[in-house]
Design an enzyme around this catalytic site. Structure first.
Site, mmCIF file in Angstrom:
data_model
loop_
_atom_site.group_PDB
_atom_site.id
_atom_site.type_symbol
_atom_site.label_atom_id
_atom_site.label_comp_id
_atom_site.label_asym_id
_atom_site.label_seq_id
_atom_site.Cartn_x
_atom_site.Cartn_y
_atom_site.Cartn_z
ATOM 1 N N GLU A 1 5.747 -2.312 -3.177
ATOM 2 C CA GLU A 1 5.833 -1.074 -4.324
ATOM 3 C C GLU A 1 6.756 0.210 -3.767
ATOM 4 O O GLU A 1 6.919 0.516 -3.377
ATOM 5 C CB GLU A 1 4.457 -0.823 -4.569
ATOM 6 N N ARG B 1 -5.089 -4.753 -1.723
ATOM 7 C CA ARG B 1 -3.719 -4.098 -1.471
ATOM 8 C C ARG B 1 -2.159 -5.390 -1.682
ATOM 9 O O ARG B 1 -3.474 -6.321 -1.257
ATOM 10 C CB ARG B 1 -3.600 -3.526 -0.076
ATOM 11 N N HIS C 1 0.265 -0.569 -10.253
ATOM 12 C CA HIS C 1 -0.365 -0.307 -9.111
ATOM 13 C C HIS C 1 -2.111 0.450 -10.065
ATOM 14 O O HIS C 1 -1.534 2.167 -9.569
ATOM 15 C CB HIS C 1 -0.487 0.424 -8.046
HETATM 16 C C1 DGY Z 1 -6.293 3.964 -3.686
HETATM 17 O O1 DGY Z 1 -6.866 4.959 -4.000
HETATM 18 O O2 DGY Z 1 -6.486 3.611 -2.571
HETATM 19 C C2 DGY Z 1 -5.820 2.934 -5.109
HETATM 20 O O3 DGY Z 1 -5.167 1.669 -4.414
HETATM 21 C C3 DGY Z 1 -5.162 3.908 -6.018
HETATM 22 O O4 DGY Z 1 -4.177 5.222 -4.932
#
Ligand code: DGY
Length: 324
Positions: A266, A237, A284
Site C-alpha cells: 500500500e 491486512r 484502506h
Molecule cells: C487500523 O486502525 O488498524 C485500521 O487499519 C485503520 O488504519
C-alpha cells in the site's frame, strides 16, 4: 522542561495545538524540505511519537535514544517491531474499540457492493451503457439468507456478524483461536475449522490481525476450498491473502468476487485487480470517517499524554515495559 513529541502522520492542527500545551511538538512539513530528513533529525529529540502508517523498529529507531512511547493512531500494530520496543523498554499504544462499528460498516459496504455489483454498475451507468433493461449478464447475487463466514471473531468480527445475523438473516460461521459462547447463543453462530468455514460460506470476511501466523493465511489451497460462487472480503491486512493467488482465482472464475480494502503493498497504484470487474478495490478506509478518525486521534492523544506524564496509558500493548 517540556518533553518532545514527534508527530509522524495524521495529526490535525487542533491536535498539534493540544499537544503543545504539555509538550514541544515537531510536525515534519513538506514545505520545510525532505520529510524523511526532518523525521530522522527529530528522532534524536523525541520522547514520544504519535501517528500511523509508518514502519518503526530496530532499523528506524536506532537514533531515538530518548524515546519512551509510540502512540499509534490505529488499532492494528503490525507496523511496529514489538520485540524491539520491549527490548528498549519503549511503550506502544493503539486505539481499539472506537473504530469497531465504522470498520464493520465498511466490511458490509464491500460485501453489498461485491454481491450486487454496485461499484461496477455505477461505472457502467455513468459510462452511458444503460440502453435497455438490465439482463442476466448484469445480475448480482443475494446477500440476505446466505452464509457469512467470519475469520477472526474479535470485536470487529462480532459487529460484522451482528449486521449479517440481525440485518440480513444470515447464518453465521466463525473460525479463530477460541469459542465465543455468548455469540453462539445470541446469533446461533457456529464454530468451524478454517477449512470447513471456507468450504461452507457464501461470503468469507477476513478480520484477523497480521502476524507471522496469519501471513498468507488465505492462499491458493484455501481459495480452492471456497465455493466458486463465493465472495471474499478483506478488511484486515493485505498480506493475510496471497494476492497473486487471489487475482488468479478471480481471473479464472474459481471465485465469484472479492471486496478489498487492504493489499500486500500500500498504497496500491497499479494492479491486475484494476482490470477485474469482480473486484471492488478501496484505499484502506476501514476507519476513515470524520467521527471515527477524530475518536482515534483523541484516544491516541490520551495514551501519549498519560505515558509521558507518568500515568499508565489505557491502551498499552506491551504492559511488561511499564515502570510505574
Ligand atoms: C487500523 O486502525 O488498524 C485500521 O487499519 C485503520 O488504519
Amino acid at each position: 522542561m517540556k518533553k518532545t513529541v514527534l508527530a509522524f502522520s495524521r495529526v490535525s492542527p487542533e491536535m498539534a495545538e493540544r499537544l503543545q500545551q504539555d509538550f514541544n511538538v515537531i510536525v515534519p512539513d513538506p514545505k520545510l524540505g525532505d520529510m524523511n530528513e526532518q523525521f530522522n533529525d527529530a528522532l534524536a529529540h523525541a520522547h514520544g511519537m504519535i501517528g500511523a502508517g509508518r514502519k518503526l523498529g530496530r532499523e528506524q529507531l536506532q537514533n531515538a535514544s530518548k524515546l519512551e512511547v509510540v502512540s499509534s493512531i490505529s488499532v492494528g500494530y503490525d507496523n511496529y517491531e514489538v520485540g524491539y520496543f520491549n527490548e528498549r523498554g519503549i511503550m506502544l499504544t493503539n486505539t481499539p474499540d472506537v473504530l469497531t462499528e465504522s470498520t464493520a460498516d465498511l466490511a458490509f459496504a464491500l460485501l453489498m457492493s461485491s454481491a450486487r455489483r454496485v461499484a461496477e454498475l455505477d461505472a457502467w451507468t455513468k459510462a452511458g451503457q444503460w440502453k435497455r433493461t438490465v439482463e442476466a449478464a448484469h445480475f448480482g447475487t443475494d446477500v440476505h439468507g446466505k452464509t457469512l463466514g467470519i475469520v477472526g471473531m474479535g470485536n470487529i468480527g462480532a459487529s460484522i456478524a451482528r449486521r449479517g445475523h440481525f440485518g440480513f438473516n444470515m447464518p453465521i460461521l466463525y473460525s479463530g483461536n477460541s469459542r465465543k459462547a455468548e455469540l453462539e447463543q445470541q446469533m446461533s453462530a457456529q464454530f468451524r475449522s478454517l477449512d470447513q468455514l471456507l468450504a461452507e460460506s457464501d461470503f468469507v470476511c477476513l478480520v484477523v490481525p497480521l502476524s507471522e501466523k496469519t501471513r498468507h493465511l488465505i492462499g491458493k489451497r484455501e481459495l480452492g476450498l471456497m465455493k466458486s460462487s463465493a465472495i471474499l472480503i478483506n478488511i484486515s491486512r493485505g498480506p493475510v491473502v496471497d494476492e497473486l493467488a487471489l487475482i488468479d482465482a478471480l481471473q479464472n472464475g474459481t471465485l465469484r468476487g472479492a471486496g478489498l480494502d487492504v493489499y500486500e503493498k500500500e498504497p496500491l497504484t497499479e494492479s491486475p485487480l484494476f482490470q477485474l470487474s469482480n473486484a471492488v478495490t478501496l484505499p484502506h478506509i476501514g476507519s476513515a470517517t470524520n467521527e471515527t478518525r477524530q475518536a482515534m486521534a483523541d484516544r491516541a492523544y490520551q495514551n501519549l499524554r498519560s505515558a509521558l506524564l507518568g500515568e499508565k496509558p489505557q491502551d498499552l500493548i506491551n504492559p511488561q515495559v511499564w515502570k510505574g
